[in-house]
Design a protein around this motif. Structure first.
Motif, PDB file in Angstrom:
ATOM      1  N   MET A   1      11.579   5.556  -7.071  1.00  0.00           N
ATOM      2  CA  MET A   1      11.015   5.849  -5.774  1.00  0.00           C
ATOM      3  C   MET A   1       9.703   5.116  -5.638  1.00  0.00           C
ATOM      4  N   ALA A   2       9.721   3.988  -5.085  1.00  0.00           N
ATOM      5  CA  ALA A   2       8.476   3.269  -4.846  1.00  0.00           C
ATOM      6  C   ALA A   2       8.057   3.511  -3.418  1.00  0.00           C
ATOM      7  N   ASP A   3       6.953   4.206  -3.229  1.00  0.00           N
ATOM      8  CA  ASP A   3       6.447   4.457  -1.885  1.00  0.00           C
ATOM      9  C   ASP A   3       5.343   3.446  -1.641  1.00  0.00           C
ATOM     10  N   THR A   4       5.717   2.211  -1.378  1.00  0.00           N
ATOM     11  CA  THR A   4       4.783   1.098  -1.436  1.00  0.00           C
ATOM     12  C   THR A   4       3.906   1.004  -0.214  1.00  0.00           C
ATOM     13  N   ASP A   5       2.718   0.415  -0.406  1.00  0.00           N
ATOM     14  CA  ASP A   5       1.819   0.113   0.683  1.00  0.00           C
ATOM     15  C   ASP A   5       0.931  -1.040   0.266  1.00  0.00           C
ATOM     16  N   SER A   6      -0.079  -1.320   1.085  1.00  0.00           N
ATOM     17  CA  SER A   6      -0.902  -2.494   0.847  1.00  0.00           C
ATOM     18  C   SER A   6      -1.944  -2.298  -0.235  1.00  0.00           C
ATOM     19  N   SER A   7      -1.990  -1.111  -0.859  1.00  0.00           N
ATOM     20  CA  SER A   7      -3.015  -0.845  -1.860  1.00  0.00           C
ATOM     21  C   SER A   7      -2.587  -1.219  -3.264  1.00  0.00           C
ATOM     22  N   VAL A   8      -1.569  -2.065  -3.392  1.00  0.00           N
ATOM     23  CA  VAL A   8      -1.112  -2.496  -4.707  1.00  0.00           C
ATOM     24  C   VAL A   8      -2.244  -3.215  -5.435  1.00  0.00           C
ATOM     25  N   ASN A   9      -2.372  -2.944  -6.712  1.00  0.00           N
ATOM     26  CA  ASN A   9      -3.444  -3.549  -7.493  1.00  0.00           C
ATOM     27  C   ASN A   9      -2.882  -4.048  -8.805  1.00  0.00           C
ATOM     28  N   ARG A  40       9.236  -8.372 -27.987  1.00  0.00           N
ATOM     29  CA  ARG A  40       8.191  -9.045 -27.221  1.00  0.00           C
ATOM     30  C   ARG A  40       7.330  -8.000 -26.527  1.00  0.00           C
ATOM     31  N   ARG A  41       6.031  -8.053 -26.786  1.00  0.00           N
ATOM     32  CA  ARG A  41       5.130  -7.140 -26.096  1.00  0.00           C
ATOM     33  C   ARG A  41       5.002  -7.544 -24.626  1.00  0.00           C
ATOM     34  N   LEU A  42       4.893  -6.524 -23.768  1.00  0.00           N
ATOM     35  CA  LEU A  42       4.733  -6.767 -22.344  1.00  0.00           C
ATOM     36  C   LEU A  42       3.412  -6.186 -21.855  1.00  0.00           C
ATOM     37  N   ARG A  43       2.747  -6.938 -20.996  1.00  0.00           N
ATOM     38  CA  ARG A  43       1.586  -6.446 -20.254  1.00  0.00           C
ATOM     39  C   ARG A  43       2.075  -6.128 -18.847  1.00  0.00           C
ATOM     40  N   CYS A  44       1.840  -4.916 -18.405  1.00  0.00           N
ATOM     41  CA  CYS A  44       2.513  -4.415 -17.211  1.00  0.00           C
ATOM     42  C   CYS A  44       1.553  -4.214 -16.042  1.00  0.00           C
ATOM     43  N   SER A  45       2.123  -3.987 -14.862  1.00  0.00           N
ATOM     44  CA  SER A  45       1.370  -3.845 -13.614  1.00  0.00           C
ATOM     45  C   SER A  45       1.273  -2.386 -13.204  1.00  0.00           C
ATOM     46  N   VAL A  46       0.205  -2.076 -12.483  1.00  0.00           N
ATOM     47  CA  VAL A  46      -0.020  -0.715 -11.992  1.00  0.00           C
ATOM     48  C   VAL A  46      -0.103  -0.729 -10.474  1.00  0.00           C
ATOM     49  N   HIS A  47       0.295   0.384  -9.856  1.00  0.00           N
ATOM     50  CA  HIS A  47       0.165   0.573  -8.412  1.00  0.00           C
ATOM     51  C   HIS A  47      -0.701   1.793  -8.164  1.00  0.00           C
ATOM     52  N   ASN A  48      -1.644   1.637  -7.239  1.00  0.00           N
ATOM     53  CA  ASN A  48      -2.639   2.671  -6.971  1.00  0.00           C
ATOM     54  C   ASN A  48      -2.400   3.346  -5.618  1.00  0.00           C
ATOM     55  N   TYR A  49      -1.167   3.812  -5.393  1.00  0.00           N
ATOM     56  CA  TYR A  49      -0.876   4.498  -4.131  1.00  0.00           C
ATOM     57  C   TYR A  49      -1.676   5.793  -4.053  1.00  0.00           C
ATOM     58  N   ASP A  50      -1.961   6.232  -2.824  1.00  0.00           N
ATOM     59  CA  ASP A  50      -2.875   7.364  -2.681  1.00  0.00           C
ATOM     60  C   ASP A  50      -2.278   8.693  -3.126  1.00  0.00           C
ATOM     61  N   TRP A  51      -0.972   8.764  -3.388  1.00  0.00           N
ATOM     62  CA  TRP A  51      -0.377  10.008  -3.887  1.00  0.00           C
ATOM     63  C   TRP A  51      -0.480  10.136  -5.410  1.00  0.00           C
ATOM     64  N   GLY A  52      -1.021   9.113  -6.075  1.00  0.00           N
ATOM     65  CA  GLY A  52      -1.121   9.143  -7.528  1.00  0.00           C
ATOM     66  C   GLY A  52      -2.214  10.086  -8.023  1.00  0.00           C
ATOM     67  N   SER A 143       2.967   9.133 -11.913  1.00  0.00           N
ATOM     68  CA  SER A 143       2.050  10.276 -11.942  1.00  0.00           C
ATOM     69  C   SER A 143       1.824  10.728 -10.500  1.00  0.00           C
ATOM     70  N   VAL A 144       2.402  11.870 -10.130  1.00  0.00           N
ATOM     71  CA  VAL A 144       2.452  12.312  -8.734  1.00  0.00           C
ATOM     72  C   VAL A 144       1.503  13.497  -8.532  1.00  0.00           C
ATOM     73  N   ALA A 145       0.495  13.313  -7.698  1.00  0.00           N
ATOM     74  CA  ALA A 145      -0.448  14.389  -7.380  1.00  0.00           C
ATOM     75  C   ALA A 145      -0.092  15.093  -6.077  1.00  0.00           C
ATOM     76  N   LYS A 146       0.438  14.336  -5.107  1.00  0.00           N
ATOM     77  CA  LYS A 146       0.869  14.947  -3.857  1.00  0.00           C
ATOM     78  C   LYS A 146       2.167  14.287  -3.409  1.00  0.00           C
ATOM     79  N   ALA A 147       2.826  14.927  -2.464  1.00  0.00           N
ATOM     80  CA  ALA A 147       4.194  14.542  -2.119  1.00  0.00           C
ATOM     81  C   ALA A 147       4.295  13.097  -1.647  1.00  0.00           C
ATOM     82  N   LEU A 148       5.344  12.429  -2.120  1.00  0.00           N
ATOM     83  CA  LEU A 148       5.712  11.126  -1.582  1.00  0.00           C
ATOM     84  C   LEU A 148       6.468  11.329  -0.278  1.00  0.00           C
ATOM     85  N   SER A 149       6.684  10.259   0.431  1.00  0.00           N
ATOM     86  CA  SER A 149       7.353  10.363   1.726  1.00  0.00           C
ATOM     87  C   SER A 149       8.802  10.816   1.578  1.00  0.00           C
TER      88      SER A 149
END
Length: 456
Positions: A1-9, A40-52, A143-149
């Motif tokens: 469930m990716a609730d994506t927006d422009s705040s990707v970091n 193979r070790r991986l360096r991964c990406s994070v998303h900072n959506y406001d529901w996190g 990590s979900v702090a408040k409801a996703l859409s």
């Protein structure tokens, strides 16, 4: 469930921050074919959506910090850690050159997608034949702090249409079945309640009748299972569509009325779990239709180690908690409630399956005393959960497809043709046909995503 927006970091740490990646036998180029006998070790990406979850309260923040050598920003939400090849959140293969300095694209690391494209044999022949030189699954921690859409993910045919028509909103042309495996207690709304429970809702939530009208409400009250599945779905689709299509003026009047009634009744009786959830959702998303529509959905509470799978065109909304998530490699979302973002009400209401009744909860199939496998009915992925107590060991047998591992707790050793210490936050890619033995120096919690074993 990716609730994506422009705040990707996607912070890309400096090379000096990679002290977590000390050169080890696993990372030294021994001249063998790519992926043979090596992790193979991986360096991964994070998303900072406001529901996190915020700062150090977020398991995603902790894992990302350890994985990428990045500082946790205390006031920032950390929602999703992505492990895979999707362009919206790519992973990178940590290369080791002289003196342990990372090398790759533009002096940094090579993306996992590019590395696989250069070495498609790491996927295994059958995976390449089916999906080409791309990883067919996307692995995440949430990590979900408040409801996703309130949302659903399109099937393959609809995804192709939406991607072609709205490429800015629908980033790829793939379907997105998914599975959530609880790390903590995890709450979700998933699918529609059955017809008998829906009748009780109509009788006990007058605000719904106020929105949809008596005629629509009476259709629900007078339909029966004997009328057939298609009739039941038609009635459900009618009431859901009318609710979702209600005007903002109507919703802004009805939601406060609903909340006021529940607060009054809370003084004289114990509210149901669903009613308490509705109060919580209204605090997060005031005057949102999703507050009312929540009465129509199954309210699921997973315990750690339980999993929930969701097919294409199935309605859902994650509510609270932390989970491992796996899905087909896609980021397509159609949303219509509990969100300030763009809503596609007409598309959502027309695409849903309108299946009724509680979802299947997976407990996992035991493979050995330490590992359970979660097998959804999708070819692209499965997930293994491995919990090893201190001083124990287990083996992940060689399989015909690729795997991604993440260590979420503890420390241990993973051994292929060489061995390396792995700790919390480590993410590793294993090529097809690689046997891996794991031993522990503390209690170790390890998760593996791979192509569904029923595919082979």
């Amino acid at each position: 469930m990716a609730d994506t927006d422009s705040s990707v970091n996607y912070p890309i740490p400096s090379l000096g921050s990679f002290s977590h990646y000390a050169v080890s036998p696993m990372e030294i180029d021994d001249g063998s074919p790519a992926g043979q006998g090596r992790l193979r070790r991986l360096r991964c990406s994070v998303h900072n959506y406001d529901w996190g979850r915020i700062g150090r309260d977020s398991g995603v923040a902790r894992l990302f910090s350890l994985n990428a050598g990045a500082e946790i920003e205390e006031e920032k939400p950390y929602a999703e850690l992505w492990m895979g090849t999707h362009g919206s959140g790519p992973s990178f293969v940590v290369q080791s050159g002289e003196n342990g300095v990372s090398v790759g694209e533009e002096g940094g690391d090579l993306s996992l997608k590019s590395w696989i494209a250069q070495n498609p044999s790491v996927l295994g022949d059958k995976v390449v034949d089916k999906w080409g030189s791309n990883l067919p699954f996307l692995f995440k921690v949430l990590s979900v702090a408040k409801a996703l859409s309130i949302q659903a993910h399109p099937d393959k045919k609809l995804a192709e249409v939406l991607h072609k028509a709205q490429p800015n909103n629908f980033k790829d042309d793939n379907h997105k079945p998914e599975m959530a495996l609880a790390l903590t207690e995890f709450e979700a709304l998933c699918g529609f309640i059955d017809i008998e429970e829906l009748k009780c809702v109509i009788q006990n939530v007058p605000e719904i009748v106020e929105v949809v009208g008596n005629e629509c409400a009476n259709q629900v009250l007078h339909v029966n299972k004997q009328d057939g599945e298609e009739k039941l779905k038609a009635v459900l689709q009618s009431i859901f569509t009318q609710l979702m299509s209600a005007s903002k003026d109507v919703i802004s009047k009805v939601v406060p009325k609903l909340i006021g009634r529940l607060n009054m009744e809370n003084k004289v009786r114990q509210l149901t779990d669903k009613e308490q959830l509705v109060l919580q959702l209204e605090r997060q998303y005031p005057a949102d239709i999703g507050v009312i529509v929540a009465f129509l959905f199954n309210y699921v509470k997973l315990k750690p180690g339980e999993a929930l799978w969701l097919g294409a065109n199935e309605l859902h909304a994650y509510i609270r908690g932390e989970c491992i998530e796996c899905m087909a490699t896609s980021d397509n979302v159609v949303r219509a409630g509990l969100t300030p973002k763009n809503r596609d009400v007409q598309i959502l209401c027309s695409m849903l399956t309108y299946k009724q009744g509680p979802p299947e909860i997976l407990q996992g199939i035991p493979l050995n005393p330490y590992t359970r496998r979660y097998l959804p009915p999708f070819e692209e992925f499965e997930v293994d959960r491995c919990v090893l107590s201190k001083g124990t060991s287990t083996v992940f047998p060689a399989i015909p497809g690729p795997s991604i591992f993440i260590v979420v707790e503890g420390e241990g050793t993973m051994c292929t043709s060489s061995e390396d210490i792995v700790t919390e936050g480590d993410v590793l890619f294993a090529a097809a046909n690689t046997e891996i033995s794991v031993t522990t120096s503390s209690e170790l919690h390890l998760y593996r995503a791979g192509v569904n074993s029923r595919f082979f």
